[in-house]
Design a protein around this motif. Structure first.
Motif, PDB file in Angstrom:
ATOM      1  N   TRP A  59       0.843  -1.192   0.000  1.00  0.00           N
ATOM      2  CA  TRP A  59       0.000   0.000   0.000  1.00  0.00           C
ATOM      3  C   TRP A  59       0.880   1.244   0.000  1.00  0.00           C
ATOM      4  N   PHE A  60       0.502   2.205  -0.815  1.00  0.00           N
ATOM      5  CA  PHE A  60       1.149   3.509  -0.869  1.00  0.00           C
ATOM      6  C   PHE A  60       0.081   4.580  -0.731  1.00  0.00           C
ATOM      7  N   ARG A  61       0.504   5.794  -0.431  1.00  0.00           N
ATOM      8  CA  ARG A  61      -0.421   6.920  -0.431  1.00  0.00           C
ATOM      9  C   ARG A  61       0.269   8.150  -0.994  1.00  0.00           C
ATOM     10  N   GLN A  62      -0.536   9.040  -1.538  1.00  0.00           N
ATOM     11  CA  GLN A  62      -0.010  10.270  -2.100  1.00  0.00           C
ATOM     12  C   GLN A  62      -0.938  11.422  -1.761  1.00  0.00           C
ATOM     13  N   ALA A  63      -0.418  12.356  -0.989  1.00  0.00           N
ATOM     14  CA  ALA A  63      -1.158  13.551  -0.630  1.00  0.00           C
ATOM     15  C   ALA A  63      -0.880  14.640  -1.663  1.00  0.00           C
ATOM     16  N   PRO A  64      -1.764  15.621  -1.793  1.00  0.00           N
ATOM     17  CA  PRO A  64      -1.550  16.698  -2.765  1.00  0.00           C
ATOM     18  C   PRO A  64      -0.201  17.382  -2.571  1.00  0.00           C
ATOM     19  N   GLY A  65       0.560  17.507  -3.650  1.00  0.00           N
ATOM     20  CA  GLY A  65       1.842  18.178  -3.594  1.00  0.00           C
ATOM     21  C   GLY A  65       2.969  17.375  -2.993  1.00  0.00           C
ATOM     22  N   LYS A  66       2.721  16.120  -2.664  1.00  0.00           N
ATOM     23  CA  LYS A  66       3.743  15.287  -2.055  1.00  0.00           C
ATOM     24  C   LYS A  66       4.035  14.055  -2.902  1.00  0.00           C
ATOM     25  N   GLU A  67       5.172  13.432  -2.626  1.00  0.00           N
ATOM     26  CA  GLU A  67       5.550  12.207  -3.313  1.00  0.00           C
ATOM     27  C   GLU A  67       4.713  11.044  -2.806  1.00  0.00           C
ATOM     28  N   ARG A  68       4.543  10.063  -3.655  1.00  0.00           N
ATOM     29  CA  ARG A  68       3.860   8.849  -3.238  1.00  0.00           C
ATOM     30  C   ARG A  68       4.761   8.122  -2.236  1.00  0.00           C
ATOM     31  N   GLU A  69       4.199   7.725  -1.103  1.00  0.00           N
ATOM     32  CA  GLU A  69       5.005   7.122  -0.059  1.00  0.00           C
ATOM     33  C   GLU A  69       4.482   5.757   0.369  1.00  0.00           C
ATOM     34  N   PHE A  70       5.415   4.914   0.723  1.00  0.00           N
ATOM     35  CA  PHE A  70       5.125   3.554   1.156  1.00  0.00           C
ATOM     36  C   PHE A  70       4.413   3.538   2.498  1.00  0.00           C
ATOM     37  N   GLN A  71       3.419   2.661   2.626  1.00  0.00           N
ATOM     38  CA  GLN A  71       2.686   2.519   3.877  1.00  0.00           C
ATOM     39  C   GLN A  71       2.875   1.138   4.511  1.00  0.00           C
ATOM     40  N   ALA A  72       2.686   0.101   3.719  1.00  0.00           N
ATOM     41  CA  ALA A  72       2.780  -1.256   4.252  1.00  0.00           C
ATOM     42  C   ALA A  72       2.915  -2.261   3.121  1.00  0.00           C
ATOM     43  N   ALA A  73       3.477  -3.412   3.427  1.00  0.00           N
ATOM     44  CA  ALA A  73       3.607  -4.490   2.450  1.00  0.00           C
ATOM     45  C   ALA A  73       3.323  -5.824   3.120  1.00  0.00           C
ATOM     46  N   ILE A  74       2.881  -6.777   2.316  1.00  0.00           N
ATOM     47  CA  ILE A  74       2.537  -8.088   2.850  1.00  0.00           C
ATOM     48  C   ILE A  74       2.647  -9.141   1.765  1.00  0.00           C
ATOM     49  N   THR A  75       3.008 -10.347   2.169  1.00  0.00           N
ATOM     50  CA  THR A  75       2.967 -11.484   1.260  1.00  0.00           C
ATOM     51  C   THR A  75       1.604 -12.135   1.364  1.00  0.00           C
ATOM     52  N   TRP A  76       1.249 -12.930   0.379  1.00  0.00           N
ATOM     53  CA  TRP A  76      -0.077 -13.528   0.364  1.00  0.00           C
ATOM     54  C   TRP A  76      -0.331 -14.462   1.546  1.00  0.00           C
TER      55      TRP A  76
END
Length: 125
Positions: free
Chosen positions: A36-53
């Motif tokens: 999961w990533f997120r991107q706020a207005p005017g900011k770079e897309r940033e990593f939030q979390a990762a998971i394997t299946w």
């Protein structure tokens, strides 16, 4: 590529909760690791979390550790992001991403081969 569709975004008050879903499809989806990533207005897309299946390998960004929980359901080909204690600074477009196993940093956007369209999360004061 893997096809990804996010859902579950919306408008919530500070301190509230949301659960985002990412439905994956495609014949190679099960071979990918999810994030999961997120991107706020005017900011770079940033990593939030990762998971394997299988859910055995989970990684969180420091900014969300203790508030967000990522999980996966291999049978449903769906990953989730449970977001609690939301803050106005969490307001962003949230993206689901997938990549084949890689030694590249999880935060490196270009290492991901598939992206969803994004789902908007807005946290009000």
């Amino acid at each position: 590529q893997v096809q990804l569709v996010e859902s579950g975004g919306g408008l919530v008050q500070a301190g509230g909760s949301l659960r985002l879903s990412c439905a994956a499809s495609g014949r190679t989806a099960s071979r990918h690791q999810m994030a999961w990533f997120r991107q706020a207005p005017g900011k770079e897309r940033e990593f939030q979390a990762a998971i394997t299946w299988n859910g055995e390998s989970v990684t969180y960004a420091d900014s969300v550790k203790g508030r967000f929980t990522v999980s996966s359901d291999a049978a449903k080909k769906t990953v989730y992001l449970q977001m609690n204690s939301l803050k106005p600074e969490d307001t962003a477009l949230y993206y689901c991403a997938a990549r084949l196993p890689s030694n590249a940093p999880l935060t490196w956007l270009k290492s991901y081969s598939s992206w969803g369209q994004g789902t908007q999360v807005t946290v009000s004061s």
